[in-house]
Design a protein around this motif. Structure first.
Motif, PDB file in Angstrom:
ATOM      1  N   THR A  15       0.821  -1.221   0.000  1.00 22.51           N
ATOM      2  CA  THR A  15       0.000   0.000   0.000  1.00 22.51           C
ATOM      3  C   THR A  15       0.850   1.263   0.000  1.00 22.51           C
ATOM      4  O   THR A  15       0.320   2.365   0.131  1.00 22.51           O
ATOM      5  CB  THR A  15      -0.929   0.028   1.227  1.00 22.51           C
ATOM      6  N   VAL A  16       2.157   1.123  -0.165  1.00 25.82           N
ATOM      7  CA  VAL A  16       3.044   2.281  -0.121  1.00 25.82           C
ATOM      8  C   VAL A  16       2.669   3.318  -1.169  1.00 25.82           C
ATOM      9  O   VAL A  16       2.798   4.517  -0.953  1.00 25.82           O
ATOM     10  CB  VAL A  16       4.507   1.828  -0.302  1.00 25.82           C
ATOM     11  N   PHE A  17       2.150   2.883  -2.308  1.00 29.92           N
ATOM     12  CA  PHE A  17       1.798   3.814  -3.385  1.00 29.92           C
ATOM     13  C   PHE A  17       0.776   4.836  -2.934  1.00 29.92           C
ATOM     14  O   PHE A  17       0.700   5.944  -3.489  1.00 29.92           O
ATOM     15  CB  PHE A  17       1.260   3.047  -4.601  1.00 29.92           C
ATOM     16  N   ALA A  18      -0.043   4.514  -1.949  1.00 27.32           N
ATOM     17  CA  ALA A  18      -1.113   5.415  -1.497  1.00 27.32           C
ATOM     18  C   ALA A  18      -0.699   6.277  -0.313  1.00 27.32           C
ATOM     19  O   ALA A  18      -1.515   7.066   0.173  1.00 27.32           O
ATOM     20  CB  ALA A  18      -2.360   4.601  -1.126  1.00 27.32           C
ATOM     21  N   LEU A  19       0.529   6.145   0.153  1.00 30.03           N
ATOM     22  CA  LEU A  19       0.944   6.888   1.345  1.00 30.03           C
ATOM     23  C   LEU A  19       0.830   8.392   1.144  1.00 30.03           C
ATOM     24  O   LEU A  19       0.242   9.097   1.976  1.00 30.03           O
ATOM     25  CB  LEU A  19       2.377   6.509   1.728  1.00 30.03           C
ATOM     26  N   LEU A  40       0.139   2.579 -10.193  1.00 28.95           N
ATOM     27  CA  LEU A  40      -0.759   3.156  -9.194  1.00 28.95           C
ATOM     28  C   LEU A  40      -0.219   4.465  -8.620  1.00 28.95           C
ATOM     29  O   LEU A  40      -0.993   5.315  -8.173  1.00 28.95           O
ATOM     30  CB  LEU A  40      -0.995   2.143  -8.070  1.00 28.95           C
ATOM     31  N   SER A  41       1.092   4.625  -8.622  1.00 32.03           N
ATOM     32  CA  SER A  41       1.678   5.865  -8.107  1.00 32.03           C
ATOM     33  C   SER A  41       1.385   7.050  -9.022  1.00 32.03           C
ATOM     34  O   SER A  41       1.371   8.194  -8.562  1.00 32.03           O
ATOM     35  CB  SER A  41       3.193   5.707  -7.945  1.00 32.03           C
ATOM     36  N   GLN A  42       1.169   6.788 -10.297  1.00 28.43           N
ATOM     37  CA  GLN A  42       0.892   7.865 -11.254  1.00 28.43           C
ATOM     38  C   GLN A  42      -0.609   8.102 -11.319  1.00 28.43           C
ATOM     39  O   GLN A  42      -1.302   7.549 -12.161  1.00 28.43           O
ATOM     40  CB  GLN A  42       1.445   7.496 -12.636  1.00 28.43           C
TER      41      GLN A  42
END
Length: 398
Positions: free
Chosen positions: A208-212, A273-275
């Motif tokens: 879930t790091v991408f949503a931090l 997901l990060s973009q």
């Protein structure tokens, strides 16, 4: 200047005349809710949640303090200056503020922007000085600058202080444990709605790091259009402190096809997901997030979120990686792989829950009521049965 940037955010496309009519009606309803004694805070929450949000910055200046229950005498106080020399947070705050150029309106004169950046530093340092239990984190300035641009320094200082001791309290602990716990709600929400996407993400070991950065900045760091940022702030301020994680889940679910078409590899899925797309249908996603909160309240997801604790802990071992939004490295991937057997077993035992969609009116009322239950830490939800039982009684109707 501020009004021209954020008024009419996320307006519907059902016809300009129809929207203008509904907009005028909504402004009249907000004015009515503000004029009664006591102020109809529940109605203001419904207005902030419903289509279009609070419409203009002038209205936000009146309504946001009510949503956060900041007394008038606090709003009237002029913020004092904080000594910067030998301040333990000053150097990091200065670096972050200097990197925040993109958060200011394009074309703003350098002198005006530099003045606002000085005010931004003052607000952050003052809130931290008044509340020594709070710890600065990178990304906090992205939230504060939004309040500054909408409200000005005096009002922003009062509201940011209240927000920091309530909605943002878990992010401002000495460790990231509570932040990690809140992120642990993301996958259970996704699993309830779309097990296929959930299983794909688990197989990719993306975590879930991408949503931090989405969560700890209320999406202020990742959205380029200020109108969309303030629209989301209307929504989040009117709702439960955990609503941003529901909105994060909705974004992932909206991108179902992109996710499932992606190579099932942690680095690839994390990068995708990060973009975050800049052309999201915000009103649709806000409505959907509200629906999911009503269908799957935090109290129902607490056990599942706790079950993700051990699997997520290794992902959060290196928070430098998370805070800089770099791709997870091979060490994190190996740690996640060690948990894969237990993960697949748990996923197989899970089943999605189908719940009828509530009507729009009932959803807004329910969300408004839940928004009244804001307390000192969203992570405390893990140990209670319902949001209403968890929350203390706040003096929202003086």
């Amino acid at each position: 200047m501020r009004n021209s940037r954020s008024s009419g955010a996320s307006s519907p496309v059902n016809g300009k005349q129809d929207w203008d009519t509904r907009r005028k009606r909504k402004i009249a309803d907000i004015t009515q809710a503000l004029s009664v004694s006591p102020v109809d805070v529940a109605a203001l929450r419904r207005m902030a949640i419903s289509e279009g949000g609070l419409l203009t910055d002038e209205i936000r200046c009146q309504v946001w303090p009510r949503l956060l229950n900041v007394p008038q005498e606090i709003l009237d106080q002029e913020p004092e200056k904080v000594e910067r020399e030998n301040n333990k947070d000053y150097n990091q705050v200065l670096l972050d503020v200097q990197r925040s150029l993109r958060r200011f309106p394009p074309g703003m004169p350098d002198e005006q922007r530099e003045g606002l950046q000085e005010e931004l530093i003052d607000i952050i340092l003052l809130v931290l000085k008044r509340n020594p239990q709070l710890h600065y984190y990178q990304g906090y300035h992205d939230i504060v600058v939004t309040f500054l641009l909408v409200l000005g320094e005096r009002l922003a200082t009062a509201l940011v202080e209240k927000l920091s001791t309530h909605h943002l309290r878990d992010f401002m602990d000495p460790t990231m444990d509570n932040t990690k716990h809140i992120l642990n709600y993301l996958m259970p929400i996704i699993e309830r709605v779309n097990p296929e996407v959930h299983d794909f993400m688990q197989q990719a070991e993306v975590g879930t790091v991408f949503a931090l950065s989405w969560l700890i900045t209320w999406f202020g760091h990742v959205l380029s259009d200020f109108r969309h940022v303030v629209r989301l702030y209307d929504f989040f301020l009117a709702c439960h402190p955990l609503m941003p994680i529901y909105f994060a889940a909705v974004i992932v679910l909206y991108r179902e096809e992109e996710v499932l078409d992606c190579e099932c590899d942690m680095a690839m899925v994390h990068h995708l997901l990060s973009q975050i797309p800049q052309d999201l249908p915000y009103e649709t996603l806000i409505s959907r997030a509200g629906d999911l909160f009503v269908q799957f309240p935090p109290s129902e997801l607490a056990k599942e979120a706790a079950s993700h604790e051990n699997m997520a802990s290794s992902t959060f071992k290196d928070f430098d990686l998370a805070s800089t939004q770099q791709r997870p490295d091979s060490v994190l991937r190996r740690r996640r792989r060690q948990k894969q057997a237990a993960l697949e077993s748990a996923a197989a035992a899970s089943s999605s829950v189908a719940v009828a969609q509530p009507s729009a009116a009932r959803r807004f009322v329910r969300l408004a009521v839940m928004g009244l239950t804001v307390a000192l830490g969203a992570a405390a939800l893990a140990v209670v049965n319902t949001a209403l039982e968890w929350a203390p009684k706040l003096d929202l109707f003086p």
